[in-house]
Motif scaffolding. Structure first.
Motif, PDB file in Angstrom:
ATOM      1  N   LEU A   6      33.716  52.844  40.499  1.00  0.00           N
ATOM      2  CA  LEU A   6      35.074  53.096  40.008  1.00  0.00           C
ATOM      3  C   LEU A   6      35.120  53.197  38.490  1.00  0.00           C
ATOM      4  N   GLN A   7      34.208  52.479  37.813  1.00  0.00           N
ATOM      5  CA  GLN A   7      34.180  52.539  36.356  1.00  0.00           C
ATOM      6  C   GLN A   7      33.888  53.952  35.857  1.00  0.00           C
ATOM      7  N   TYR A   8      33.025  54.660  36.587  1.00  0.00           N
ATOM      8  CA  TYR A   8      32.740  56.050  36.206  1.00  0.00           C
ATOM      9  C   TYR A   8      33.983  56.914  36.378  1.00  0.00           C
ATOM     10  N   PHE A   9      34.684  56.736  37.503  1.00  0.00           N
ATOM     11  CA  PHE A   9      35.841  57.571  37.786  1.00  0.00           C
ATOM     12  C   PHE A   9      37.054  57.205  36.930  1.00  0.00           C
ATOM     13  N   LYS A  10      37.092  55.974  36.433  1.00  0.00           N
ATOM     14  CA  LYS A  10      38.189  55.560  35.566  1.00  0.00           C
ATOM     15  C   LYS A  10      38.009  56.029  34.125  1.00  0.00           C
ATOM     16  N   ASN A  11      36.817  56.477  33.809  1.00  0.00           N
ATOM     17  CA  ASN A  11      36.541  56.926  32.445  1.00  0.00           C
ATOM     18  C   ASN A  11      37.242  58.268  32.199  1.00  0.00           C
ATOM     19  N   PRO A  12      38.177  58.337  31.259  1.00  0.00           N
ATOM     20  CA  PRO A  12      38.897  59.609  31.034  1.00  0.00           C
ATOM     21  C   PRO A  12      37.975  60.739  30.555  1.00  0.00           C
ATOM     22  N   TYR A  13      36.870  60.375  29.894  1.00  0.00           N
ATOM     23  CA  TYR A  13      35.957  61.402  29.414  1.00  0.00           C
ATOM     24  C   TYR A  13      35.226  62.101  30.567  1.00  0.00           C
ATOM     25  N   TYR A  14      35.056  61.390  31.664  1.00  0.00           N
ATOM     26  CA  TYR A  14      34.453  61.996  32.863  1.00  0.00           C
ATOM     27  C   TYR A  14      35.290  63.191  33.314  1.00  0.00           C
ATOM     28  N   LEU A  61      24.826  63.140  29.836  1.00  0.00           N
ATOM     29  CA  LEU A  61      24.327  62.602  28.575  1.00  0.00           C
ATOM     30  C   LEU A  61      25.415  61.944  27.732  1.00  0.00           C
ATOM     31  N   LEU A  62      26.576  62.558  27.642  1.00  0.00           N
ATOM     32  CA  LEU A  62      27.623  62.037  26.768  1.00  0.00           C
ATOM     33  C   LEU A  62      28.434  60.920  27.401  1.00  0.00           C
ATOM     34  N   VAL A  63      28.614  60.971  28.717  1.00  0.00           N
ATOM     35  CA  VAL A  63      29.543  60.057  29.365  1.00  0.00           C
ATOM     36  C   VAL A  63      28.849  59.041  30.265  1.00  0.00           C
ATOM     37  N   MET A  64      28.044  59.515  31.200  1.00  0.00           N
ATOM     38  CA  MET A  64      27.626  58.654  32.294  1.00  0.00           C
ATOM     39  C   MET A  64      26.523  57.661  31.932  1.00  0.00           C
ATOM     40  N   ILE A  65      25.515  58.084  31.187  1.00  0.00           N
ATOM     41  CA  ILE A  65      24.419  57.146  30.920  1.00  0.00           C
ATOM     42  C   ILE A  65      24.814  56.073  29.917  1.00  0.00           C
ATOM     43  N   ARG A  66      25.936  56.244  29.256  1.00  0.00           N
ATOM     44  CA  ARG A  66      26.382  55.221  28.295  1.00  0.00           C
ATOM     45  C   ARG A  66      26.635  53.885  28.978  1.00  0.00           C
ATOM     46  N   GLY A  98      26.493  55.733  39.689  1.00  0.00           N
ATOM     47  CA  GLY A  98      26.379  56.946  38.900  1.00  0.00           C
ATOM     48  C   GLY A  98      25.981  58.144  39.737  1.00  0.00           C
ATOM     49  N   GLU A  99      25.092  57.925  40.701  1.00  0.00           N
ATOM     50  CA  GLU A  99      24.693  59.025  41.587  1.00  0.00           C
ATOM     51  C   GLU A  99      25.883  59.497  42.420  1.00  0.00           C
ATOM     52  N   VAL A 100      26.723  58.573  42.848  1.00  0.00           N
ATOM     53  CA  VAL A 100      27.933  58.955  43.587  1.00  0.00           C
ATOM     54  C   VAL A 100      28.843  59.801  42.696  1.00  0.00           C
ATOM     55  N   ALA A 101      28.988  59.377  41.430  1.00  0.00           N
ATOM     56  CA  ALA A 101      29.826  60.127  40.497  1.00  0.00           C
ATOM     57  C   ALA A 101      29.234  61.501  40.194  1.00  0.00           C
TER      58      ALA A 101
END
Length: 239
Positions: A6-14, A61-66, A98-101
């Motif tokens: 959920l943290q990945y999906f809540k990120n507005p930059y995603y 690179l910019l969003v997810m691996i952070r 992350g793989e799900v995202a």
């Protein structure tokens, strides 16, 4: 794992990166419709070659691996690491989430390109095998995105430094776009740069040059990187 996902999906930059990628695709599709209508569906099927793969590259690179250097940047790493959950389980949950995202992003881009292409190209005759060809390219993009994210995430976890991980993973990824496939000969350096870092798959292409070798290479690349992650975590007492 659900929390990390959920943290990945809540990120507005995603969502911003995906939205910008689709907006760019909409603009290019309109230009194709106006000025290159005979090649419209061919260009639509080639979505992953440029717009799609670049969007996924920026997203990873910019969003997810952070997420893998986030605790160090916020200086909460000692607190997180003092708990059992803050060690290897957190790493696995972030990697799986992350793989799900990544899968969700590929699906969204696939649906977006299909919808945009059908909307603007509704008056043009779609070739019978367009959907199958684009789906096949998307399957390759799935594999490339998943592998590229796993490798980049583990390198970010090793370095605990997001900018460093971006440079280490971004340079070989970007260099592939500037290498002419007809000009490379195995096993020179440019051949490795062209095929060796998941970019070809991310661009929706299957690898025709020694595919068995590259299957072993990708497995070894991820396996060795994971080995170093475990060794580094042992040194940091994070297991």
């Amino acid at each position: 794992m659900k929390t990390e996902c959920l943290q990945y999906f809540k990120n507005p930059y995603y969502w911003a990166v995906i939205g910008l990628g689709l907006a760019a695709r909409a603009g290019l599709t309109y230009l194709d419709f106006r000025y290159r209508s005979p090649q419209f569906w061919e260009l639509a099927a080639d979505f992953w070659n440029k717009t799609g793969s670049i969007t996924m590259g920026f997203l990873i690179l910019l969003v997810m691996i952070r997420r893998f250097s986030y605790d160090m940047e916020l200086r909460t790493f000692p607190i997180i690491n003092s708990t059992a959950y803050g060690r290897l389980p957190l790493f696995w949950n972030r990697l799986i989430g992350g793989e799900v995202a990544v899968v969700a992003a590929v699906l969204l881009l696939y649906a977006g390109n299909t919808g945009i292409s059908c909307l603007l190209g509704s008056k043009m005759g779609m070739s019978y095998d367009w959907t199958g060809f684009f789906t096949q390219a998307t399957v390759a993009a799935f594999a490339g995105s998943a592998g590229y994210f796993a490798l980049s995430a583990m390198i970010c976890d090793l370095s605990k430094n997001h900018p460093v991980a971006m440079c280490l993973c971004g340079l070989p990824f970007a260099s592939s776009y500037f290498i002419n496939v007809d000009a490379v000969k195995p096993p020179d350096l440019f051949w490795f740069l062209r095929y060796g870092f998941f970019t070809e798959l991310l661009r929706g292409r299957t690898i025709g040059s020694f595919p068995v070798f590259w299957s072993v290479w990708y497995a070894a690349l991820i396996g060795l990187t994971f080995f170093f992650v475990i060794q580094k975590r042992k040194e940091r007492k994070e297991l």
